[in-house]
Design a protein around this motif. Structure first.
Motif, PDB file in Angstrom:
ATOM      1  N   ILE A  93     -52.671  59.061  -5.635  1.00 57.50           N
ATOM      2  CA  ILE A  93     -52.103  60.154  -6.425  1.00 57.50           C
ATOM      3  C   ILE A  93     -51.423  61.176  -5.519  1.00 57.50           C
ATOM      4  O   ILE A  93     -50.307  61.627  -5.803  1.00 57.50           O
ATOM      5  CB  ILE A  93     -53.203  60.821  -7.284  1.00 57.50           C
ATOM      6  N   GLU A  94     -52.079  61.517  -4.434  1.00 61.86           N
ATOM      7  CA  GLU A  94     -51.515  62.495  -3.499  1.00 61.86           C
ATOM      8  C   GLU A  94     -50.206  61.995  -2.885  1.00 61.86           C
ATOM      9  O   GLU A  94     -49.286  62.783  -2.639  1.00 61.86           O
ATOM     10  CB  GLU A  94     -52.532  62.811  -2.398  1.00 61.86           C
ATOM     11  N   VAL A 109     -44.371  65.754 -15.156  1.00 59.16           N
ATOM     12  CA  VAL A 109     -45.405  65.520 -16.164  1.00 59.16           C
ATOM     13  C   VAL A 109     -46.317  64.435 -15.623  1.00 59.16           C
ATOM     14  O   VAL A 109     -45.842  63.431 -15.086  1.00 59.16           O
ATOM     15  CB  VAL A 109     -44.799  65.060 -17.501  1.00 59.16           C
ATOM     16  N   SER A 110     -47.625  64.633 -15.742  1.00 63.45           N
ATOM     17  CA  SER A 110     -48.560  63.582 -15.339  1.00 63.45           C
ATOM     18  C   SER A 110     -49.257  63.016 -16.563  1.00 63.45           C
ATOM     19  O   SER A 110     -49.591  63.745 -17.501  1.00 63.45           O
ATOM     20  CB  SER A 110     -49.591  64.106 -14.335  1.00 63.45           C
ATOM     21  N   TYR A 125     -58.285  62.647 -12.107  1.00 65.06           N
ATOM     22  CA  TYR A 125     -56.889  62.337 -11.781  1.00 65.06           C
ATOM     23  C   TYR A 125     -56.076  63.638 -11.762  1.00 65.06           C
ATOM     24  O   TYR A 125     -55.300  63.889 -10.835  1.00 65.06           O
ATOM     25  CB  TYR A 125     -56.279  61.419 -12.842  1.00 65.06           C
ATOM     26  N   ILE A 126     -56.250  64.411 -12.822  1.00 62.26           N
ATOM     27  CA  ILE A 126     -55.484  65.662 -12.962  1.00 62.26           C
ATOM     28  C   ILE A 126     -55.772  66.611 -11.808  1.00 62.26           C
ATOM     29  O   ILE A 126     -54.857  67.204 -11.220  1.00 62.26           O
ATOM     30  CB  ILE A 126     -55.802  66.325 -14.313  1.00 62.26           C
ATOM     31  N   ASP A 127     -57.048  66.740 -11.464  1.00 64.63           N
ATOM     32  CA  ASP A 127     -57.428  67.670 -10.390  1.00 64.63           C
ATOM     33  C   ASP A 127     -56.763  67.281  -9.071  1.00 64.63           C
ATOM     34  O   ASP A 127     -56.291  68.159  -8.325  1.00 64.63           O
ATOM     35  CB  ASP A 127     -58.943  67.689 -10.222  1.00 64.63           C
ATOM     36  N   ARG A 128     -56.723  66.004  -8.779  1.00 59.52           N
ATOM     37  CA  ARG A 128     -56.123  65.557  -7.519  1.00 59.52           C
ATOM     38  C   ARG A 128     -54.620  65.826  -7.499  1.00 59.52           C
ATOM     39  O   ARG A 128     -54.071  66.267  -6.486  1.00 59.52           O
ATOM     40  CB  ARG A 128     -56.419  64.076  -7.288  1.00 59.52           C
ATOM     41  N   ALA A 129     -53.950  65.565  -8.623  1.00 61.07           N
ATOM     42  CA  ALA A 129     -52.505  65.810  -8.695  1.00 61.07           C
ATOM     43  C   ALA A 129     -52.200  67.297  -8.575  1.00 61.07           C
ATOM     44  O   ALA A 129     -51.303  67.706  -7.820  1.00 61.07           O
ATOM     45  CB  ALA A 129     -51.945  65.261 -10.005  1.00 61.07           C
ATOM     46  N   GLN A 130     -52.946  68.119  -9.293  1.00 64.14           N
ATOM     47  CA  GLN A 130     -52.693  69.556  -9.273  1.00 64.14           C
ATOM     48  C   GLN A 130     -53.014  70.169  -7.909  1.00 64.14           C
ATOM     49  O   GLN A 130     -52.304  71.063  -7.431  1.00 64.14           O
ATOM     50  CB  GLN A 130     -53.508  70.250 -10.367  1.00 64.14           C
ATOM     51  N   ILE A 139     -43.535  72.726  -6.687  1.00 68.06           N
ATOM     52  CA  ILE A 139     -43.538  71.725  -7.757  1.00 68.06           C
ATOM     53  C   ILE A 139     -44.645  72.069  -8.745  1.00 68.06           C
ATOM     54  O   ILE A 139     -45.766  72.405  -8.350  1.00 68.06           O
ATOM     55  CB  ILE A 139     -43.724  70.296  -7.200  1.00 68.06           C
ATOM     56  N   THR A 140     -44.321  72.032 -10.038  1.00 68.00           N
ATOM     57  CA  THR A 140     -45.318  72.266 -11.089  1.00 68.00           C
ATOM     58  C   THR A 140     -45.476  70.991 -11.904  1.00 68.00           C
ATOM     59  O   THR A 140     -44.497  70.296 -12.190  1.00 68.00           O
ATOM     60  CB  THR A 140     -44.903  73.414 -12.024  1.00 68.00           C
ATOM     61  N   ILE A 141     -46.718  70.700 -12.259  1.00 68.14           N
ATOM     62  CA  ILE A 141     -47.017  69.478 -13.010  1.00 68.14           C
ATOM     63  C   ILE A 141     -47.705  69.848 -14.315  1.00 68.14           C
ATOM     64  O   ILE A 141     -48.749  70.518 -14.306  1.00 68.14           O
ATOM     65  CB  ILE A 141     -47.921  68.526 -12.205  1.00 68.14           C
ATOM     66  N   ALA A 142     -47.132  69.442 -15.433  1.00 67.03           N
ATOM     67  CA  ALA A 142     -47.765  69.595 -16.740  1.00 67.03           C
ATOM     68  C   ALA A 142     -48.579  68.324 -16.995  1.00 67.03           C
ATOM     69  O   ALA A 142     -48.009  67.227 -17.059  1.00 67.03           O
ATOM     70  CB  ALA A 142     -46.714  69.783 -17.827  1.00 67.03           C
ATOM     71  N   SER A 143     -49.896  68.456 -17.090  1.00 67.23           N
ATOM     72  CA  SER A 143     -50.772  67.284 -17.188  1.00 67.23           C
ATOM     73  C   SER A 143     -51.215  67.008 -18.622  1.00 67.23           C
ATOM     74  O   SER A 143     -51.700  67.908 -19.316  1.00 67.23           O
ATOM     75  CB  SER A 143     -52.006  67.477 -16.297  1.00 67.23           C
TER      76      SER A 143
END
Length: 317
Positions: A93-94, A109-110, A125-130, A139-143
């Protein structure tokens, strides 16, 4: 006018690509603790039983590519670029978030290829991406947390179940049970108010209603080997109980917690469950998994576009 680039981070569990990947993959799952020779041999045996390697790696990539293609065909303002991020094997993911940032992606978007949310699974998963996005900056990710209630997802399983019933004679359909399964998780999630069990139940009931299924049950499968209790009933125990109580002649298996053909379906269901069902004198049926079915990809596409609109990436149409 050129489209704005949006990153599409498709996250999944991952699977060994080849036999040599089994040890590092299993070690990653065990948080860095190398498995015993017996554990390695057992997992290798299971992969050999389904042909030596799981089709999951190929299917996950195909799903990500199909989703990006569908999203880019569905609207004209944004250009989605798919990145695959895996939990236990490369590309991690990283790695995917780093590549997005390197490619100049500022908004993304994730989506995890797991329909139902749990703090124990999808949230990790979300925590690792954020966390990686915060570390890199820019970079901002909407999960997306869950998408189990997308109408197209329910419709896919409705059609799949009805096709399975076509293989059963009219006279024996009343002796048929549909068994909905999902990956078990530790029971402790219930004490923490985790929505996972309820979301699985809602999915099963929505399919039952849509397909007008008369006999159905739910079970959990693929529980981990830990001292802590896991959600039950276990699928094998449920098969025995259903057969003893109702003497069903046909079992239709719907692994609604999974989205592709892989080890838990091809081995746990198609071999272990089938062997038990047939030993009881009944018949085993299992519909095709979602894979890259257009209805399934539509469900994912709708979930992504919904979160884009809510985050003002896209103007509501």
């Amino acid at each position: 006018m050129s489209r704005k680039k949006i990153g599409l981070l498709v996250m999944a569990y991952g699977t060994p690509y080849k036999k040599e990947d089994i040890i590092p993959y299993y070690t990653a799952i065990r948080h860095g603790r190398k498995p015993s020779d017996k554990q390695i041999d057992n997992l290798a045996r299971r992969y050999e039983a389904i042909g030596g390697v799981s089709p999951l790696a190929r299917l996950t990539r195909d799903q990500a590519d199909a989703l990006a293609e569908q999203l880019n065909a569905a609207q004209v303002d944004y250009e989605f670029h798919a990145y695959l991020g895996l939990k236990y094997i490369h590309p991690f993911i990283e790695d995917a978030v780093t590549q997005m940032r390197s490619d100049g992606i500022e908004q993304a978007v994730s989506l995890a290829l797991a329909p139902h949310y749990s703090r124990f699974s999808v949230q990790s998963y979300i925590d690792r991406a954020q966390a990686k996005a915060r570390e890199l900056g820019g970079i901002t990710i909407a999960s997306i947390k869950s998408w189990f209630d997308q109408p197209q997802f329910i419709h896919f399983w409705k059609q799949a179940v009805l096709r399975a019933f076509e293989d059963i004679s009219e006279s024996e359909r009343n002796q048929t049970v549909v068994l909905f399964t999902a990956h078990s998780l530790p029971e402790k999630i219930i004490k923490n108010g985790d929505p996972y069990p309820e979301q699985i139940k809602e999915t099963a009931e929505a399919i039952v209603h849509a397909a007008e299924i008369k006999h159905y049950a739910q079970a959990w499968q693929s529980a981990g080997k830990t001292p802590d209790p896991w959600l039950g009933p276990d699928v094998l125990d449920q098969i025995r109980a259903l057969h003893k109580k109702e003497e069903y002649r046909h079992f239709i298996f719907c692994p609604i917690g999974f989205v592709a053909e892989h080890l838990e379906v091809l081995y746990d269901n198609d071999q272990e469950c089938r062997a038990l069902v047939e030993s009881l004198g009944a018949n085993y049926h299992r519909p095709q998994m979602p894979d890259t079915d257009p209805l399934f990809i539509d469900a994912l596409s709708s979930a992504v576009l919904n979160v884009c609109r809510s985050h003002l990436f896209l103007a509501a149409k």
